[in-house]
Design a protein around this motif. Structure first.
Motif, PDB file in Angstrom:
ATOM      1  N   GLN A 399       0.849  -1.192   0.000  1.00  0.00           N
ATOM      2  CA  GLN A 399       0.000   0.000   0.000  1.00  0.00           C
ATOM      3  C   GLN A 399       0.884   1.240   0.000  1.00  0.00           C
ATOM      4  OE1 GLN A 399      -2.043   1.316   3.651  1.00  0.00           O
ATOM      5  NE2 GLN A 399      -3.958   1.358   2.487  1.00  0.00           N
ATOM      6  N   VAL A 400       0.448   2.255  -0.730  1.00  0.00           N
ATOM      7  CA  VAL A 400       1.105   3.558  -0.701  1.00  0.00           C
ATOM      8  C   VAL A 400       0.016   4.592  -0.429  1.00  0.00           C
ATOM      9  CG1 VAL A 400       2.524   5.233  -1.921  1.00  0.00           C
ATOM     10  CG2 VAL A 400       2.846   2.779  -2.363  1.00  0.00           C
ATOM     11  N   ALA A 401       0.119   5.275   0.693  1.00  0.00           N
ATOM     12  CA  ALA A 401      -0.926   6.199   1.123  1.00  0.00           C
ATOM     13  C   ALA A 401      -0.274   7.435   1.737  1.00  0.00           C
ATOM     14  CB  ALA A 401      -1.835   5.521   2.149  1.00  0.00           C
ATOM     15  N   PRO A 402      -1.043   8.498   1.919  1.00  0.00           N
ATOM     16  CA  PRO A 402      -0.541   9.622   2.712  1.00  0.00           C
ATOM     17  C   PRO A 402      -0.678   9.301   4.195  1.00  0.00           C
ATOM     18  CG  PRO A 402      -2.746  10.091   1.955  1.00  0.00           C
ATOM     19  CD  PRO A 402      -2.374   8.746   1.367  1.00  0.00           C
ATOM     20  N   TRP A 403      -0.197  10.185   5.018  1.00  0.00           N
ATOM     21  CA  TRP A 403      -0.364  10.032   6.471  1.00  0.00           C
ATOM     22  C   TRP A 403      -0.431  11.423   7.064  1.00  0.00           C
ATOM     23  CZ3 TRP A 403       2.321  11.727  10.742  1.00  0.00           C
ATOM     24  CH2 TRP A 403       1.959  11.139  11.972  1.00  0.00           C
ATOM     25  N   TRP A 404      -1.287  11.597   8.081  1.00  0.00           N
ATOM     26  CA  TRP A 404      -1.369  12.888   8.746  1.00  0.00           C
ATOM     27  C   TRP A 404      -1.818  12.694  10.185  1.00  0.00           C
ATOM     28  CZ3 TRP A 404      -4.641  11.259   4.896  1.00  0.00           C
ATOM     29  CH2 TRP A 404      -5.997  11.131   5.198  1.00  0.00           C
ATOM     30  N   THR A 405      -1.488  13.665  11.011  1.00  0.00           N
ATOM     31  CA  THR A 405      -1.860  13.613  12.416  1.00  0.00           C
ATOM     32  C   THR A 405      -3.308  14.070  12.585  1.00  0.00           C
ATOM     33  OG1 THR A 405      -0.971  15.846  12.703  1.00  0.00           O
ATOM     34  CG2 THR A 405       0.473  13.995  13.261  1.00  0.00           C
ATOM     35  N   ARG A 406      -3.871  13.736  13.711  1.00  0.00           N
ATOM     36  CA  ARG A 406      -5.277  14.058  13.961  1.00  0.00           C
ATOM     37  C   ARG A 406      -5.518  15.565  13.903  1.00  0.00           C
ATOM     38  NH1 ARG A 406      -9.410  11.192  15.750  1.00  0.00           N
ATOM     39  NH2 ARG A 406      -8.030   9.396  16.079  1.00  0.00           N
ATOM     40  N   ASP A 407      -4.556  16.361  14.364  1.00  0.00           N
ATOM     41  CA  ASP A 407      -4.753  17.817  14.342  1.00  0.00           C
ATOM     42  C   ASP A 407      -4.398  18.434  12.995  1.00  0.00           C
ATOM     43  OD1 ASP A 407      -1.984  17.742  14.288  1.00  0.00           O
ATOM     44  OD2 ASP A 407      -1.713  18.646  16.270  1.00  0.00           O
ATOM     45  N   GLY A 408      -3.916  17.620  12.064  1.00  0.00           N
ATOM     46  CA  GLY A 408      -3.602  18.108  10.726  1.00  0.00           C
ATOM     47  C   GLY A 408      -2.342  18.943  10.629  1.00  0.00           C
ATOM     48  N   GLN A 409      -1.572  19.029  11.702  1.00  0.00           N
ATOM     49  CA  GLN A 409      -0.375  19.866  11.689  1.00  0.00           C
ATOM     50  C   GLN A 409       0.811  19.204  10.977  1.00  0.00           C
ATOM     51  OE1 GLN A 409      -0.364  23.155  12.883  1.00  0.00           O
ATOM     52  NE2 GLN A 409      -2.546  22.614  12.820  1.00  0.00           N
ATOM     53  N   THR A 410       0.809  17.897  10.928  1.00  0.00           N
ATOM     54  CA  THR A 410       1.899  17.171  10.282  1.00  0.00           C
ATOM     55  C   THR A 410       1.321  16.229   9.245  1.00  0.00           C
ATOM     56  OG1 THR A 410       3.220  17.241  12.304  1.00  0.00           O
ATOM     57  CG2 THR A 410       3.871  15.641  10.623  1.00  0.00           C
ATOM     58  N   GLU A 411       1.883  16.273   8.051  1.00  0.00           N
ATOM     59  CA  GLU A 411       1.408  15.396   6.979  1.00  0.00           C
ATOM     60  C   GLU A 411       2.595  14.912   6.159  1.00  0.00           C
ATOM     61  OE1 GLU A 411      -1.749  15.298   3.225  1.00  0.00           O
ATOM     62  OE2 GLU A 411      -1.848  16.898   4.744  1.00  0.00           O
ATOM     63  N   ILE A 412       2.508  13.664   5.729  1.00  0.00           N
ATOM     64  CA  ILE A 412       3.535  13.063   4.872  1.00  0.00           C
ATOM     65  C   ILE A 412       2.856  12.595   3.596  1.00  0.00           C
ATOM     66  CG2 ILE A 412       5.218  11.198   4.649  1.00  0.00           C
ATOM     67  CD1 ILE A 412       5.652  11.335   7.635  1.00  0.00           C
ATOM     68  N   ASP A 413       3.450  12.944   2.460  1.00  0.00           N
ATOM     69  CA  ASP A 413       2.824  12.665   1.167  1.00  0.00           C
ATOM     70  C   ASP A 413       2.809  11.187   0.821  1.00  0.00           C
ATOM     71  OD1 ASP A 413       2.616  15.447   0.797  1.00  0.00           O
ATOM     72  OD2 ASP A 413       4.638  15.530  -0.047  1.00  0.00           O
ATOM     73  N   VAL A 414       3.875  10.485   1.141  1.00  0.00           N
ATOM     74  CA  VAL A 414       4.029   9.092   0.736  1.00  0.00           C
ATOM     75  C   VAL A 414       4.424   8.240   1.929  1.00  0.00           C
ATOM     76  CG1 VAL A 414       5.413   7.476  -0.637  1.00  0.00           C
ATOM     77  CG2 VAL A 414       4.672   9.643  -1.641  1.00  0.00           C
ATOM     78  N   VAL A 415       3.609   7.246   2.247  1.00  0.00           N
ATOM     79  CA  VAL A 415       3.946   6.242   3.245  1.00  0.00           C
ATOM     80  C   VAL A 415       3.691   4.881   2.600  1.00  0.00           C
ATOM     81  CG1 VAL A 415       3.422   5.269   5.507  1.00  0.00           C
ATOM     82  CG2 VAL A 415       3.419   7.747   5.191  1.00  0.00           C
ATOM     83  N   ALA A 416       4.762   4.176   2.274  1.00  0.00           N
ATOM     84  CA  ALA A 416       4.667   2.872   1.622  1.00  0.00           C
ATOM     85  C   ALA A 416       4.817   1.790   2.677  1.00  0.00           C
ATOM     86  CB  ALA A 416       5.736   2.733   0.546  1.00  0.00           C
ATOM     87  N   THR A 417       3.816   0.928   2.780  1.00  0.00           N
ATOM     88  CA  THR A 417       3.802  -0.058   3.862  1.00  0.00           C
ATOM     89  C   THR A 417       3.778  -1.487   3.325  1.00  0.00           C
ATOM     90  OG1 THR A 417       1.372  -0.002   3.990  1.00  0.00           O
ATOM     91  CG2 THR A 417       2.577   1.525   5.384  1.00  0.00           C
ATOM     92  N   THR A 418       4.453  -2.359   4.040  1.00  0.00           N
ATOM     93  CA  THR A 418       4.323  -3.794   3.828  1.00  0.00           C
ATOM     94  C   THR A 418       3.258  -4.288   4.804  1.00  0.00           C
ATOM     95  OG1 THR A 418       5.971  -4.414   5.477  1.00  0.00           O
ATOM     96  CG2 THR A 418       6.780  -3.887   3.270  1.00  0.00           C
TER      97      THR A 418
END
Length: 487
Positions: A399-418
């Motif tokens: 899977q390749v998805a974004p990731w962000w914190t609940r408050d929306g202050q931190t976000e990462i464009d690409v999170v590739a997971t096994t």
């Protein structure tokens, strides 16, 4: 390259190699047993053109008939007879069998069955829901002739429909054709096929073309015919309210929502806020009457179900590792072209009609670099997931998805997971010049410490072209992403 063909005049045809190969396999399989295919896809994606190309090139007798919107059963049967005479490779005995229009669907299907006894035939009923809409008995007649006769003959029956939800209903449980149909879903051209249409463009230009046209063949053809860079072509289109770039979105919306104004409204809200990636509360706030918020929430929930389910027009985006029912979900328009159309055309089309195209054009010119950077993100993630099939550094990625914190202050464009770990975290910087900076990689590394299971994750820099800082473990440029889509 662009493959030129003759149809009703000179036209062009590009890509679709996988589809053509699949159709050929289905046709070959009819030597053992007949097959029914349901080809479904959004209006304007090129279903009819692709099937016409196939039947004209397969070397097998065929009949290609198209339904008429609100046409009568008599019109459809007359049209079927006319189509039998117009085929470049007509059915055996077509002149005699269809010397007079068939009296009924049972009569028509019986004549086609007689022709199929001489060898393989292809029968295409384009706009199948329109045939059924004026004569509901067609479904039952097809089922009866299929079970008794056609399934035992070398017949490839292809049913085409633009309303994906309606085609699902026509071939679903409880309908006469249930269990007899094989599904073929056709989307617009993918980035690799757009690259075939633009053989001299670099990878960055190809992806720009894909973001604006969405791979819709008519739009790609208009772009190619202009001979202009994508951005210049788009800018010139704003001056003409009849240009395909401006008009196609309205054609799609009218076809998808003839009787679903609430869903259409919700889709427009999501599209207009696409760069902000609205969540459920954002959508409700944009739609709601303050005095009827509860009923609005119910209506929005239903609309989202329709748009993400049968219509397949929006995508629900969740942060990596989130539970399926998380409230952190947000929504975006799935179709790249419709993302563009809602952003720059939908609410401003009247300005073009009033002779003020300079206003939407100014918004496009000012906003395009930022919107482009946001809109490319799902394309990047799709490309990386495709690359994971055989890329040595992405092995095991599911899977390749974004990731962000609940408050929306931190976000990462690409999170590739096994299945068990976060393998890669990445940042996308889609600028016209300059890549990812060292400072941006440092910020990414800090943010990655918040991502679940990312202790050993590698850092990836994704950008169109140029050099990457030494701190990047992985680098993906536009040409690398485009390679994921090449056959």
């Amino acid at each position: 390259m662009i493959h030129r063909v003759l149809d009703s005049g000179e036209g062009w045809f590009v890509g679709r190699s996988r589809l053509m190969g699949s159709l050929r396999e289905h046709l070959d399989a009819t030597s053992q047993r007949g097959r029914i295919l349901a080809v479904r896809g959004r209006r304007q994606v090129g279903k009819s053109t692709a099937l016409e190309r196939f039947v004209e090139g397969c070397g097998v007798p065929y009949l290609y008939a198209t339904g008429v919107y609100r046409g009568s059963a008599r019109q459809h049967l007359d049209g079927l007879a006319a189509a039998a005479h117009q085929s470049r490779v007509p059915l055996p005995g077509a002149d005699e069998l269809f010397a007079a229009p068939p009296a009924s669907w049972r009569d028509a299907l019986g004549k086609i069955g007689l022709a199929a006894r001489s060898g393989p035939v292809v029968v295409v009923l384009d706009e199948f829901p329109w045939f059924v809409g004026t004569d509901p008995s067609l479904e039952g007649e097809l089922q009866a002739v299929w079970d008794r006769v056609w399934e035992k003959l070398p017949v490839l029956l292809v049913l085409i429909g633009s309303d994906v939800a309606m085609m699902d209903r026509l071939t679903g449980y409880g309908r006469p054709l249930f269990g007899r149909v094989r599904d073929v879903r056709l989307g617009a051209l993918d980035p690799g096929e757009v690259a075939q249409a633009l053989p001299h463009a670099d990878a960055q230009e190809v992806l720009d073309a894909y973001l604006i046209t969405g791979g819709y063949p008519r739009l790609v053809q208009d772009l190619v015919g202009s001979g202009r860079p994508t951005r210049d072509w788009a800018a010139r289109c704003f001056a003409d309210p009849f240009s395909p770039l401006l008009a196609t979105g309205r054609f799609i919306m009218d076809a998808e929502f003839p009787d679903s104004p609430a869903a259409s409204h919700v889709l427009a809200v999501i599209g207009s806020q696409d760069s902000g990636r609205p969540g459920f509360t954002d959508i409700v706030s944009a739609v709601a009457d303050p005095d009827e918020r509860k009923s609005t929430e119910t209506a929005v929930t239903r609309a989202l179900g329709l748009l993400s389910g049968p219509k397949e027009l929006i995508e629900r985006e969740l942060p990596a590792w989130a539970a399926p029912k998380t409230r952190l979900r947000r929504y975006r328009v799935a179709d790249p072209y419709l993302r563009f159309w809602f952003r720059y055309v939908d609410q401003q089309a009247d300005l073009v009609w009033r002779g003020r195209p300079d206003l939407p054009l100014a918004r496009f010119e000012q906003d395009w670099p930022t919107w482009r950077g946001h809109s490319v993100e799902p394309v990047v993630r799709q490309s990386l997931l495709r690359l994971a099939v055989d890329h040595p550094e992405l092995g095991g990625v599911e899977q390749v998805a974004p990731w962000w914190t609940r408050d929306g202050q931190t976000e990462i464009d690409v999170v590739a997971t096994t299945r068990a770990t976060t393998a890669v975290v990445g940042t996308i910087k889609w600028r016209y010049s300059g890549g990812v900076t060292r400072h941006e990689l440092v910020r990414l590394a800090h943010a990655a410490s918040l991502v679940p299971h990312a202790a050993d994750a590698r850092l990836a820099a994704v950008f169109p072209a140029g050099d990457a800082p030494a701190e990047a473990d992985l680098v993906f440029r536009a040409e690398d992403l485009l390679a994921a889509w090449r056959p």
